[in-house]
Enzyme design. Structure first.
Site, PDB file in Angstrom:
ATOM      1  N   ASP A 360       4.376 -10.723  -4.369  1.00  8.91           N
ATOM      2  CA  ASP A 360       4.527  -9.353  -3.942  1.00  8.91           C
ATOM      3  C   ASP A 360       3.287  -8.614  -4.440  1.00  8.91           C
ATOM      4  OD1 ASP A 360       5.713  -6.984  -3.137  1.00  8.91           O
ATOM      5  OD2 ASP A 360       6.480  -6.639  -5.155  1.00  8.91           O
ATOM      6  N   LYS A 361       3.032  -7.432  -3.899  1.00 14.70           N
ATOM      7  CA  LYS A 361       1.871  -6.710  -4.398  1.00 14.70           C
ATOM      8  C   LYS A 361       2.258  -5.640  -5.418  1.00 14.70           C
ATOM      9  CE  LYS A 361      -0.111  -3.236  -3.000  1.00 14.70           C
ATOM     10  NZ  LYS A 361      -0.560  -2.062  -3.331  1.00 14.70           N
ATOM     11  N   THR A 362       2.950  -4.634  -4.908  1.00 17.37           N
ATOM     12  CA  THR A 362       3.204  -3.485  -5.762  1.00 17.37           C
ATOM     13  C   THR A 362       4.115  -3.880  -6.916  1.00 17.37           C
ATOM     14  OG1 THR A 362       3.199  -2.306  -3.710  1.00 17.37           O
ATOM     15  CG2 THR A 362       3.797  -1.071  -5.676  1.00 17.37           C
ATOM     16  N   GLU A 461      -2.702  10.360  -3.403  1.00 24.90           N
ATOM     17  CA  GLU A 461      -2.895  11.798  -3.319  1.00 24.90           C
ATOM     18  C   GLU A 461      -2.600  12.454  -4.657  1.00 24.90           C
ATOM     19  OE1 GLU A 461      -0.709  13.809  -0.264  1.00 24.90           O
ATOM     20  OE2 GLU A 461      -2.559  14.312   0.750  1.00 24.90           O
ATOM     21  N   PHE A 502      -2.485  13.710   8.705  1.00 27.46           N
ATOM     22  CA  PHE A 502      -2.964  12.347   8.593  1.00 27.46           C
ATOM     23  C   PHE A 502      -2.215  11.438   9.558  1.00 27.46           C
ATOM     24  CE2 PHE A 502      -2.330   8.174   6.887  1.00 27.46           C
ATOM     25  CZ  PHE A 502      -3.587   7.824   6.429  1.00 27.46           C
ATOM     26  N   GLY A 640       4.723  -5.084   1.622  1.00 21.83           N
ATOM     27  CA  GLY A 640       5.164  -4.106   2.601  1.00 21.83           C
ATOM     28  C   GLY A 640       4.088  -3.057   2.875  1.00 21.83           C
ATOM     29  N   ASP A 641       3.013  -3.156   2.140  1.00 23.16           N
ATOM     30  CA  ASP A 641       1.949  -2.162   2.259  1.00 23.16           C
ATOM     31  C   ASP A 641       1.233  -2.216   3.592  1.00 23.16           C
ATOM     32  OD1 ASP A 641       2.286  -1.013  -0.067  1.00 23.16           O
ATOM     33  OD2 ASP A 641       0.542  -1.880  -1.072  1.00 23.16           O
TER      34      ASP A 641
END
Lengths: 1163, 353
Positions: A360-362, A461, A502, A640-641
């Site tokens: 997974d990434k995050t 952000e 955006f 999921g990014d």
């Protein structure tokens, strides 16, 4: 939704009497299997379901039949009882801990509303229909219907909760993502869905308190319904072992048949005559029946080839390895105070065979913390870190923001020159930060004066606005039409004219503001590629400088944004505003018209600079990934990014480098396009020119997005997809659903026959963790859902290298050596009977004393091999990290496979031949120095047994590569115990008590005092061991394994500094220009803000936004695949964005700001 | 994230830093290097060869002669007689002549040998009652069921029971020296001291009943079917060599591991006659056999063996040959390994792979 009347569940709030009628389960859970009374029968019953145990029980029964009993019953029962009791003790301990944890959970306190008053009650006493109050960070006690929640500003007096509503809902089930029910309250009907539920096992976050109605309790809760039978994972060694044991059974039967035939022939030819000395048993009337009995007799005495203690020894070894993992200080995380944990004790050796890691990434690779790291303002780069500064120096260099009372204390920046530039009042620097403080969709909340809390929709952000805040441009509040900023202590209110929102195509956002002085300005931030096209031509020089900086940032894996502004005259603004207005009102093609309008004004901008945000990786991630790829482990990132984010992380953790020949990106939305893209990509990759050099230099990477993956995983394309993916050095799948994660793992598992490992930290990784051969849970700051589903858990991704390269490698090595030796020693031991059969008329006479047979496996030879299986090391741990190639034998399954097995068996049989023939040759003629012949059975038995024990001890001494004190103790101890027990068993005392049992009396001393016997033992040992030694030496000399080389190199010359993988230190700064743009942001917030309808975004609203984005392709996926694997990720959605507003964040055990993952969780 | 200060606090979960738990136990890691393996091979090979040669020379000094008397000499008739069931119990004596080429120095042992007689069959070996043989009076009258069908003779318990005892070898030998000067000298043999001390003194005991002599003790038991005399009359010459502690019986009861075996019958008595003081002189001998044991049931042979012993036992050519061959092979292997090591090996030793 209507339920069958019988099945539906009716719950009336605060009405225990009513609810009791239905006899719903109470909230007491019981995960334990036994109690004191049921333990013995139930446990024994379970154990005898094991084939091996039943087999030995069967043997025991055979041995009780006198006609075929070639061995006393105790030769089987002693080991069997020992094995059963070891297992029973283990089961009992496990169950004891389950009892303990059940108790602990059942006795947790919760606040229950009883007759209008909140009372403390134990969890187990909570009933269906109770209303309970939960506070922040508390575990949810049962499946609750959320009634109300108290956040910062609302307060609900508890009296209001005395509702008498009734809920009718579905019966308990294990579907975590579904709930259907209806609430009847004051004649009103409200339909209830999963959104209204808080599930047991969750933790309440970001909410002061809430009230809930218990719908399902205890065993009925979704958590417990799901915790049922977990799929039992087996290792490949396990499966191989089972096959081999079956083969051994076959072998045993063959031996039995051969000897039975021999018996038939012998009885016919010789035995029938010999009957005057030894008549046949009354039941035996011909030689065929005698052969039949001989078959069973031989099955009994040859049963030791099927090692009864094999399974239990394997379990003991694995348990030991698991403890070593738990005890490893280098896998202990100081910060979170969590040691590594082997939650499954049966998979250890498979850790040494992993070929694919799915990560997974995050939260796994990254910490999900964004930091404002560097920036380039007007061609001047700030924030260059001086390399080589140590941690404390860094602390010293950290900027002091004390001048700014509103500064965020946690913010770090290390470049004093930027602060100086601010203080000197450089206008462009001011403008830079002004932009950051104005151009965003962040909400601020001021709890008390000066205590600002930003609720950012994406962490990027948040980082930017926080940076501006610390440098003196503090965003304080906003209304739909204004933004108030504290500029270097001076409050300034801008009027917000427009937000040009955006989206993924625009990859930028802008705001148009009017300053108090009346100047209208457009501020824009976005991807470099897009913004550079829209700059005023006079920016060319600055653009070149900035773009150099951007390249540097991109190469470091930083996420970049370019900032620009444009002054607008009143006229320009008005013209454009009109255009915008008409676009907004347009009946059709509204989106296109809006885009066109935006496009028009975002022109001729002046470049301000660029920001570089670091998506903070977990500690040591790039090093770990580099090391693991050197160990030939392929790492696939499934996230999921969004694609940009995923690619960016790919670069920052060095999975992708600029040196790569090509990074394929597959992004098609239709079956056709995906297929085409795949074909096209696989051309260069799958057929690298036959030239070896080319294939080495050609490194490819594959990036595929979820909607393409949905097509690529179709039955007809999956092969193609897999082939392409496997050629690539790195594979990144972005925007994938949890189900797809599992499917990808399944795909590799199915087609590659390779061991897979999945690592993740969130509930969305559960399916993948459960699917992979080995699931690793990162016990992050929050979730335990992934950990609960995992086989191993620890708190840092980098511990994976230790888990695999050190623990996994050793486990595999030890297990293989153990198995080889184990089969060897049993064959060497048992096959002697076979050879003896040819001399004793196939009468199933054993060669050894029956006590020796009983004790051989459990006393004389068990401990040294266990010690080797637990403690052996071929190379020290540092070496296996320095030479990751050492990991390869495990992946290739080299150390124990069918071939190795046959070699062991052959060695065992050879040993048995020598052990039989040498004593036979010597003793059949020999006499002792006192003239007494040595050819008697008992002398022969003792000689063979002693030779056997010595030979297998020498063999284990050869196999042991790491002689700790324990090994010494066990090996010498086993030899010592053999002789001690031998003399004890042959002693006068035992004989005088049980003359019929211990008829070997005096044998040990009479035999072992003969020099001939010792010469025989020595000869047998030499003949058994020398070939082994010669072969090993030859192998070492001619085909040394890397481990041998490493080991020898370091034993010879202690100092020889290893070469660290060179790729690590180098920054992949190649010529190719790459955008580092990545922004985890969703469309739609601008509109929300300007519309002013809802300044407090409800989580629901967010959910809709998110789903709008990706619903279409997910729908297609849904139609195609049955959603079985889907676990609790649904809940994440409901809770992820509790941030900005009111609601509870009922994380399903794991909540993180997975903002960027949001889109993918909508199912 | 809570910034817990972990590490040393009481609630810290950091694992112990013990060598055991961290897998850093001090250890010795031997490895097979040329420096250890090759010398080992040479030394072992050399030791084996030397030992083999030494043993071989020793074995050469041992004299042994085997005489097959199954049907040779005058035993032909006895063999026939034993084959016939009618005359099974008729006494038969025969003799076989042989000559010794060399002197048999020092102690000479007389063995009888049987070929193809399976004392190692499982049911045969089980067919004994050690409780009875150790002199337990209860077992004397209640032989173990393992002895079946040699436990009872028409209801009378058999002592000693079982197939082994039943099939006891009952030929007896008289060795005569025929000096070149003429005449016959009977060679004297000790008939005791031929069994293990532990067997004679621990494993085999006569049942003891106060004030009763051996025949009385055995009252109420039957002799084994094939025996010609009861167990308490096995050695008429020596009253202390009767009953279960009769050494011929003990020797027989120690079952042979292989179907061809020899058992000790007697040891030359060098004291009684001056001519045998240094062993048996070379010359002609004749052995007279009281031929009782039928050989046709096991289709085998019966032998008389005379042998001397050395420090490590009797004639045993297998052991020295095996040592020499093994040592030789090891030396050859050692040379091959050395050549391989020098010519081809070493390549793998450098780190760059």
């Amino acid at each position: 939704v209507s339920f069958c009347r019988k099945e539906e569940r009716r719950v009336r709030a605060n009405d225990r009497e009513y609810n009791e009628k239905f006899q719903y389960a109470n909230n007491c859970i019981m995960t334990s299997k036994y109690n004191i009374i049921t333990f013995l029968p139930v446990n024994l019953f379970e154990q005898f379901q094991e084939v091996a145990n039943t087999y030995f029980l069967f043997l025991l029964i055979l041995q009780l039949i006198p006609q075929i009993s070639s061995l006393s019953w105790f030769t089987t029962i002693v080991p069997l009882v020992l094995v059963l009791s070891i297992t029973a003790v283990k089961d009992a301990t496990d169950d004891y801990f389950r009892h303990k944890s059940d108790n602990q959970v059942n006795n947790r306190q919760s606040q229950v509303l009883i007759s209008g008053i909140l009372q403390k009650e134990k969890w187990m006493n909570v009933r269906v229909g109770d209303i309970i109050k939960l506070e922040n960070n508390q575990f949810v006690a049962a499946d609750l219907l959320l009634l109300s929640s108290k956040n910062i500003c609302t307060h609900i007096p508890s009296a209001h909760l005395m509702i008498l509503g009734e809920v009718i809902c579905e019966p308990p089930n294990n579907k975590l993502d579904r709930f259907c029910g209806t609430l009847y309250w004051r004649e009103n009907k409200y339909s209830l869905s999963n959104q209204n539920m808080l599930l047991r096992g969750c933790v309440l976050r970001n909410t002061e308190s809430c009230y809930g109605l218990v719908i399902f309790a205890g065993p009925d809760t979704k958590l417990m319904q799901n915790s049922g039978r977990t799929k039992f994972k087996r290792t490949s060694i396990d499966r191989l072992m089972n096959t081999l044991v079956l083969w051994i059974f076959g072998f045993l039967v063959c031996m039995g048949v051969i000897l039975a035939i021999g018996n038939a022939v012998w009885e016919k030819e010789v035995g029938s005559l010999f009957q005057s000395y030894l008549p046949w048993d009354p039941s035996v009337d011909n030689f065929l029946f005698s052969a039949f009995l001989a078959f069973w007799s031989y099955v009994i005495i040859l049963n030791t080839v099927v090692p009864i203690s094999l399974y239990v020894s394997v379990e003991v070894i694995r348990l030991g390895h698991s403890y070593f993992i738990n005890w490893d200080r280098r896998m202990f995380c100081q910060r979170c105070n969590t040691p590594a944990e082997a939650r499954t004790t049966t998979l250890n050796e498979e850790l040494g065979q992993v070929e694919y890691i799915f990560s997974d990434k995050t939260g796994t690779l990254t910490q999900n913390i964004m930091t404002f790291n560097k920036c380039s303002i007007n061609g001047h780069a700030y924030g260059e870190e001086e390399s080589g500064t140590s941690l404390c120096e860094k602390e010293f260099l950290r900027l002091d923001f004390s001048f700014n009372s509103l500064a965020d204390k946690d913010f770090c920046f290390y470049d004093q020159s930027l602060l100086d530039a601010i203080k000197l009042g450089e206008p462009l620097v001011h403008e830079f930060f002004r932009l950051l403080s104005l151009c965003h969709t962040v909400m601020s909340e001021e709890k008390s004066e000066g205590e600002l809390v930003y609720k950012a929709q994406s962490p990027d952000e948040g980082a930017l606005v926080t940076a501006a805040r610390n440098f003196g441009f503090v965003f304080r509040s906003r209304t739909p039409n204004t933004i108030t900023v504290q500029e270097l202590g001076r409050p300034v209110t801008y009027s917000l004219l427009a937000i040009l929102d955006f989206n993924n195509i625009r990859k930028r956002m802008s705001v148009v503001v009017r300053s108090p002085e009346g100047k209208i300005r457009l501020y824009c931030k976005g991807a470099d590629t897009l913004l550079f096209e829209r700059l005023h031509p006079c920016n060319q020089d600055l653009m070149n400088v900035t773009s150099d900086h951007l390249n540097e940032y991109a190469a470091d894996g930083l996420r970049t944004l370019v900032l620009a502004y444009r002054d607008l005259s009143e006229q320009q603004w008005e013209d454009w505003a009109a255009q915008l207005h008409s676009a907004e009102r347009a009946p059709d093609y509204r989106e296109d018209r809006l885009a066109a309008a935006y496009e028009e004004i975002e022109q001729d901008m002046m470049l301000l600079g660029a920001t570089a945000i670091e998506d903070k990786l977990q500690e040591g991630v790039p090093e770990t990934i580099a090391l693991l790829s050197l160990a030939n482990i392929k790492i696939w990132v499934l996230t999921g990014d969004k694609q940009e984010t995923a690619v960016n992380i790919g670069y920052s953790c060095k999975m992708l480098t600029d040196d790569m020949t090509e990074v394929f990106i597959i992004n098609g939305h239709t079956v056709q396009s995906v297929r085409e893209e795949l074909r096209q990509k696989s051309m260069p990759a799958a057929h690298p020119s036959s030239n070896l050099l080319d294939s080495i230099s050609g490194e490819y990477a594959l990036v595929i997005s979820g909607h393409s993956l949905a097509h690529a995983l179709e039955a007809d394309m999956e092969r193609e997809f897999l082939d392409t993916a496997c050629v690539c050095k790195a594979v990144i799948c972005c925007r994938v659903t949890p189900l797809q994660k599992a499917l990808v793992v399944e795909l590799v598992k199915k087609h590659k026959k390779a061991v897979t490992l999945a690592v993740g930290d969130g509930a969305n990784d559960v399916s993948m963790i459960k699917t992979a051969h080995i699931g690793v849970g990162i016990s992050g700051q929050e979730g335990i859902q992934a950990v609960l589903a995992s086989d191993y858990s620890f708190s840092q991704f980098r511990f994976l290298q230790r888990l695999l390269l050190v623990h996994g490698r050793w486990s595999y090595l030890r297990m293989c050596r153990f198995l080889c030796y184990f089969f060897y020693k049993n064959f060497a031991f048992t096959m002697v009977h076979f050879w003896f059969g040819f001399f004793c008329g196939f009468s199933a006479q054993t060669v050894y004393d029956q006590y020796f047979i009983t004790l051989y496996n459990i006393v004389y030879t068990s401990l040294p091999v266990l010690a080797m299986g637990i403690f052996d090391q071929d190379v020290p741990e540092q070496r296996s990290l320095e030479y990751p190639k050492l990991y390869e034998p495990g992946q290739l399954n080299l150390l124990f496979n069918k071939r190795e097995f046959f070699i062991c068996i052959a060695q065992g049989i050879y040993t048995s031949v020598v052990l039989f023939c040498v004593p036979y040759g010597v003793l059949s003629q020999a006499t002792g120095s006192d003239g007494i012949p040595l050819a008697d059975y008992q002398t022969f038995a003792v000689t063979v047994a002693t030779s056997l024990v010595i030979v297998v001890s020498v063999q284990i001494a050869l196999d042991t590569g790491y002689w700790t004190a324990i090994n010494h103790f066990f090996i010498w101890g086993s030899l010592g115990s053999y002789f001690t027990i031998l003399f004890a068993m042959h002693s006068n005392i035992l004989f005088s008590i049980f003359p019929n049992q211990f008829h070997f009396v005096g044998n040990a001393q009479n035999t072992l005092q003969q020099p001939v016997v010792w010469l025989t033992i020595a000869l047998a040992t030499v003949i058994c061991i020398v070939p082994v030694l010669a072969f090993r030496f030859l192998k070492l000399d001619l085909k040394p394994q890397l481990s041998d080389t490493v080991r020898r190199a370091f034993t010879k010359t202690q100092i020889r500094r290893s070469r660290r993988p060179g790729a690590l230190g180098r920054l992949g700064r190649a010529g190719s220009r790459r955008s580092g743009y990545a922004f985890a942001h969703q469309e739609g917030f601008g509109e929300l803000i300007t519309s002013g309808k809802n300044m407090r975004l409800s989580s629901l609203a967010l959910a809709t936004f998110a789903s709008r984005h990706s619903a279409s392709w997910i729908d297609t996926l849904r139609k195609k695949k049955v959603l079985q694997l889907v676990q609790g990720f649904k809940h994440l959605l409901a809770t992820l964005y509790s941030g900005s507003g009111s609601l509870v964040s009922a994380s399903f055990l794991a909540v993180k700001n997975k903002g960027s993952d949001l889109g993918s969780f909508v199912i | 994230m809570g910034k817990k200060v972990a590490g040393s606090g009481p609630c810290s979960r950091i694992p112990d830093n013990s060598a055991f738990k961290q897998q850093r136990l001090p250890a010795w890691s031997p490895s097979l290097t040329a420096e250890t393996v090759l010398p080992f091979f040479y030394i072992i090979g050399l030791v084996c060869v030397l030992l083999g040669v030494a043993l071989f020379l020793t074995v050469q000094k041992i004299q042994e002669i085997q005489v097959d008397y199954t049907t040779s000499g005058t035993c032909d008739a006895c063999f026939e007689m034993r084959s016939n069931k009618m005359s099974a119990s008729v006494k038969c004596r025969c003799s076989v002549d042989f000559s010794l080429k060399e002197n048999f120095q020092e102690d000479v042992f007389l063995y009888y040998g049987l070929v193809n007689f399976h004392q190692n069959l499982r049911r045969y070996m089980d067919s004994r009652d050690d409780g009875q043989l150790v002199g337990r009076t209860t077992n004397l009258k209640n032989p173990s069921t393992y002895c079946e069908p040699f436990a009872y003779n028409n209801g009378t318990p058999i002592a000693p029971c079982g197939a082994i005892a039943n099939s006891m070898f009952n030929d007896s030998f008289t060795l005569k020296y025929l000096p070149p000067t003429g005449g016959v000298v009977i060679v004297p043999f000790y008939r005791t001291g031929i069994a293990w001390y532990t067997d004679k003194n621990v494993k085999f005991r006569n049942p003891q009943i106060e004030n009763e002599l051996l025949p009385q003790v055995f009252q109420g038991t039957a002799q084994p079917f094939y025996w010609q005399k009861p167990v308490y009359e096995l050695d008429p010459s020596d009253p202390n060599n009767n009953g279960f502690i009769n050494e011929d019986f003990i020797v027989w009861m120690r079952e042979a591991a292989f179907p061809s075996f020899k058992k000790l019958y007697g040891i030359l008595n060098r004291q009684s006659k001056a001519i045998f003081e240094h062993g048996l002189p070379a010359g002609n001998y004749s052995v007279t056999i009281s031929y009782n044991f039928p050989a046709q049931y096991f289709q085998g042979k019966k032998l008389v063996v005379l042998s001397t012993v050395s420090w490590f036992g009797g004639k045993n050519i297998f052991l020295p040959i095996a040592y020499i061959v093994t040592g030789g092979v090891i030396l050859v292997v050692a040379v091959v390994l050395t050549v391989v090591y020098i010519k081809i090996g070493k390549k793998g030793l450098n780190m760059e792979e």
